[in-house]
Enzyme design. Structure first.
Site, PDB file in Angstrom:
ATOM      1  N   TYR A 137       0.818  -1.215   0.000  1.00  0.00           N
ATOM      2  CA  TYR A 137       0.000   0.000   0.000  1.00  0.00           C
ATOM      3  C   TYR A 137       0.850   1.263   0.000  1.00  0.00           C
ATOM      4  O   TYR A 137       0.403   2.307  -0.464  1.00  0.00           O
ATOM      5  CB  TYR A 137      -0.907   0.050   1.239  1.00  0.00           C
ATOM      6  CG  TYR A 137      -2.218  -0.653   1.093  1.00  0.00           C
ATOM      7  CD1 TYR A 137      -2.282  -2.014   0.851  1.00  0.00           C
ATOM      8  CD2 TYR A 137      -3.413   0.055   1.215  1.00  0.00           C
ATOM      9  CE1 TYR A 137      -3.495  -2.658   0.735  1.00  0.00           C
ATOM     10  CE2 TYR A 137      -4.630  -0.582   1.102  1.00  0.00           C
ATOM     11  CZ  TYR A 137      -4.661  -1.934   0.866  1.00  0.00           C
ATOM     12  OH  TYR A 137      -5.875  -2.576   0.755  1.00  0.00           O
ATOM     13  N   LYS A 179       2.915 -15.388   2.764  1.00  0.00           N
ATOM     14  CA  LYS A 179       3.131 -16.145   1.529  1.00  0.00           C
ATOM     15  C   LYS A 179       4.635 -16.433   1.456  1.00  0.00           C
ATOM     16  O   LYS A 179       5.325 -16.048   0.503  1.00  0.00           O
ATOM     17  CB  LYS A 179       2.627 -15.317   0.327  1.00  0.00           C
ATOM     18  CG  LYS A 179       2.618 -16.060  -0.995  1.00  0.00           C
ATOM     19  CD  LYS A 179       1.536 -17.126  -1.096  1.00  0.00           C
ATOM     20  CE  LYS A 179       1.640 -17.885  -2.414  1.00  0.00           C
ATOM     21  NZ  LYS A 179       0.761 -19.072  -2.458  1.00  0.00           N
ATOM     22  N   ASP A 212      -3.161 -18.432   0.822  1.00  0.00           N
ATOM     23  CA  ASP A 212      -4.174 -19.118   0.009  1.00  0.00           C
ATOM     24  C   ASP A 212      -4.897 -20.177   0.833  1.00  0.00           C
ATOM     25  O   ASP A 212      -6.123 -20.314   0.796  1.00  0.00           O
ATOM     26  CB  ASP A 212      -3.559 -19.709  -1.279  1.00  0.00           C
ATOM     27  CG  ASP A 212      -2.247 -20.441  -1.051  1.00  0.00           C
ATOM     28  OD1 ASP A 212      -1.707 -20.409   0.088  1.00  0.00           O
ATOM     29  OD2 ASP A 212      -1.736 -21.057  -2.003  1.00  0.00           O
ATOM     30  N   ASP A 236      -6.507  -6.880   4.083  1.00  0.00           N
ATOM     31  CA  ASP A 236      -7.615  -6.231   3.373  1.00  0.00           C
ATOM     32  C   ASP A 236      -8.534  -7.292   2.772  1.00  0.00           C
ATOM     33  O   ASP A 236      -9.753  -7.262   2.936  1.00  0.00           O
ATOM     34  CB  ASP A 236      -7.053  -5.322   2.268  1.00  0.00           C
ATOM     35  CG  ASP A 236      -8.162  -4.650   1.475  1.00  0.00           C
ATOM     36  OD1 ASP A 236      -9.113  -4.140   2.092  1.00  0.00           O
ATOM     37  OD2 ASP A 236      -8.079  -4.667   0.228  1.00  0.00           O
ATOM     38  N   ASP A 240     -12.539  -8.838   4.271  1.00  0.00           N
ATOM     39  CA  ASP A 240     -13.816  -8.836   3.533  1.00  0.00           C
ATOM     40  C   ASP A 240     -14.383 -10.255   3.486  1.00  0.00           C
ATOM     41  O   ASP A 240     -15.593 -10.464   3.607  1.00  0.00           O
ATOM     42  CB  ASP A 240     -13.633  -8.334   2.088  1.00  0.00           C
ATOM     43  CG  ASP A 240     -13.837  -6.829   1.969  1.00  0.00           C
ATOM     44  OD1 ASP A 240     -13.523  -6.109   2.941  1.00  0.00           O
ATOM     45  OD2 ASP A 240     -14.298  -6.367   0.909  1.00  0.00           O
TER      46      ASP A 240
HETATM   47  C1  IPM Z   1     -10.409  -1.132   3.838  1.00  0.00           C
HETATM   48  C2  IPM Z   1     -10.641  -0.511   2.497  1.00  0.00           C
HETATM   49  C3  IPM Z   1      -9.452   0.387   2.139  1.00  0.00           C
HETATM   50  C4  IPM Z   1      -8.218  -0.488   2.106  1.00  0.00           C
HETATM   51  C5  IPM Z   1      -9.607   1.175   0.826  1.00  0.00           C
HETATM   52  C6  IPM Z   1     -10.866   2.014   0.823  1.00  0.00           C
HETATM   53  C7  IPM Z   1      -8.409   2.010   0.543  1.00  0.00           C
HETATM   54  O1  IPM Z   1     -10.842  -1.492   1.532  1.00  0.00           O
HETATM   55  O2  IPM Z   1     -10.280  -0.381   4.827  1.00  0.00           O
HETATM   56  O3  IPM Z   1     -10.378  -2.356   3.931  1.00  0.00           O
HETATM   57  O4  IPM Z   1      -7.915  -1.094   1.070  1.00  0.00           O
HETATM   58  O5  IPM Z   1      -7.539  -0.561   3.125  1.00  0.00           O
HETATM   59 MG    MG Z   2     -10.954  -3.454   2.328  1.00  0.00          MG
END
Ligand code: IPM
Ligand code: MG
Length: 342
Positions: A137, A179, A212, A236, A240
Site C-alpha cells: 500500500y 506467503k 491461500d 484487506d 472482507d
Molecule cells: C479497507 C478498504 C481500504 C483499504 C480502501 C478504501 C483504501 O478497503 O479499509 O479495507 O484497502 O484498506
Molecule cells: Mg478493504
C-alpha cells in the site's frame, strides 16, 4: 470534560450512517463533535482528499470516527487525479495507525443470514489484526511506458510492533498469515513473528499459514482461528472474506490504532456503497460497532461499549434486518431499534 471526537462522514452512504452514529453517541454520553471533510467530499471542496488542516484536527482529537470514502464520481485511471482513498490512506499513514483490528463475531440472531451454513460459522469469534501502514500500500509505485509497479516492503520493526499487538490480543492462539513460499517480505515476516513469539509471548500458541490456505480455511473452518495476524494487503482481502461469516459486509467494524498518545481511527470495514446512497437503506450496524470500538479502545468507556454491542444484538434478536441481511428495515428503523434497546 467531554471527549473531543472528529467525525468524518466522507462519501456515499457515509453521511447517512454517520448521522445515525451521532444519535447513538448522544444517547451514551456527552461528546464534543467536530465534523470535517475527507475523501471525495474533500476533493470537491479543496481538490485533495485530505487537507493538512483536517489531519491536524484529527491529530489533536481524542478519537476519529470515519464512515466511508469513495464513489464513481471520483473513479479514474488517471494517475495524476486525486482519489478519495488517498484521504483514508493519508490519515492512516499521517497518524501512523499501524494496527487495524477487525473483530468477526456473528451475532447469534444472524447465524442463518450468512450464505455459509450455520454449523460452519456457529462459534466463530475471531480477530483480524492487519498491519496498516506498510507493505504494498505504501511502497514505491509508478509507470514506465507499458509497465507499472507497486513495491512491497517491510522492516523488522514494522513486523515486530504489529506482532506484539496480535499476541497481546490473543487468549491462546495466533495464526500468522503470509506467503513465505514465494515472497521475501513474507519470509522476513515469518522469521520476525517467530522471534517475537519465542522471546515475548511463549505461552500463546503460534501457527504460520500460507494466505491461500488461510482463505480456504476461513470459510471451511472459521472456528480454527482466534487471532489472525497478517500484512496490509492480505488483511484487506481476508477481512472482507471474514465479514461474510457475519452475514454481511455491513456488519463489520474496525479500529485503527497507533502509539498510546495517538488518537485511534474507527470506521466500518465496508465502503461507501454509492449504489444505495441517498435511499435510506444503508445498514448502520457496522458503524455502530465502530462507535463501540471507539468507546472501548479510544475513550476507555468499556461499559458504554458493551451496552451498545448488546443493544445491537438485541435489536437483531428482535428481528431487525436491513436489505443487506435480507430484510426491509431502513437506516432510520435500525437506528430507532438500537436506540430503543439502549
Ligand atoms: C479497507 C478498504 C481500504 C483499504 C480502501 C478504501 C483504501 O478497503 O479499509 O479495507 O484497502 O484498506
Ligand atoms: Mg478493504
Amino acid at each position: 470534560m467531554a471527549a473531543r471526537i472528529v467525525t468524518l462522514p466522507g462519501d456515499g452512504i457515509g453521511p447517512e450512517i454517520l448521522a445515525a452514529a451521532v444519535r447513538v453517541l448522544g444517547a451514551l454520553g456527552d461528546f464534543e463533535l467536530e465534523e470535517r471533510l475527507v475523501g471525495g467530499a474533500s476533493i470537491d471542496a479543496h481538490g485533495t482528499a485530505l487537507t493538512e488542516e483536517v489531519l491536524e484536527a484529527c491529530r489533536s482529537s481524542e478519537a476519529i470516527l470515519l464512515a466511508a470514502v469513495g464513489g464513481p464520481k471520483w473513479d479514474t485511471v488517471d494517475p495524476a487525479a486525486p482519489r478519495p482513498e488517498q484521504g483514508l490512506l493519508g490519515l492512516r499513514k499521517g497518524l501512523e495507525l499501524f494496527a487495524n483490528l477487525r473483530p468477526v463475531r456473528p451475532s447469534p440472531a444472524l447465524l442463518d443470514a450468512s450464505p455459509l451454513k450455520r454449523d460452519r460459522i456457529e462459534g466463530t469469534d475471531l480477530l483480524v489484526v492487519r498491519e496498516l501502514t506498510g507493505g504494498i500500500y505504501f511502497g514505491d509505485s509508478g509507470r514506465e511506458g507499458d509497465r507499472a509497479h507497486d513495491d512491497c516492503a517491510y522492516t523488522v520493526g514494522e513486523v515486530e510492533r504489529i506482532a506484539r499487538v496480535a499476541f497481546a490480543s490473543a487468549r491462546s492462539k495466533v495464526v500468522s498469515v503470509d506467503k513465505a513460499n514465494v515472497l521475501e517480505t513474507s519470509r522476513l515476516w515469518r522469521e520476525t513473528v517467530s522471534r517475537v513469539h519465542a522471546e515475548e509471548f511463549p505461552l500463546v500458541q503460534l501457527e504460520h499459514m500460507l494466505v491461500d490456505n488461510a482463505a480456504m480455511q476461513l470459510v471451511s473452518a472459521p472456528r480454527h482461528f482466534e487471532v489472525i495476524l497478517t500484512e496490509n494487503l492480505f488483511g484487506d482481502i481476508l477481512s472482507d472474506e471474514a465479514a461474510m461469516l457475519t452475514g454481511s459486509l455491513g456488519m463489520l467494524p474496525s479500529a485503527s490504532l497507533g502509539d498510546e498518545d495517538t488518537p485511534g481511527l474507527f470506521e466500518p470495514v465496508h465502503g461507501s456503497a454509492p449504489d444505495i446512497a441517498g435511499t435510506g437503506r444503508a445498514n448502520p450496524l457496522a458503524m455502530f460497532g465502530s462507535v463501540a470500538l471507539m468507546l472501548r479502545h479510544g475513550l476507555a468507556m468499556e461499559s458504554e461499549a458493551a451496552a451498545l454491542e448488546s443493544a445491537v444484538d438485541e435489536a437483531l434478536e428482535a428481528g431487525l434486518r436491513t436489505p443487506d441481511l435480507g430484510g426491509e428495515a431502513t437506516t432510520e428503523d435500525a437506528t430507532r431499534a438500537v436506540l430503543a434497546s439502549l
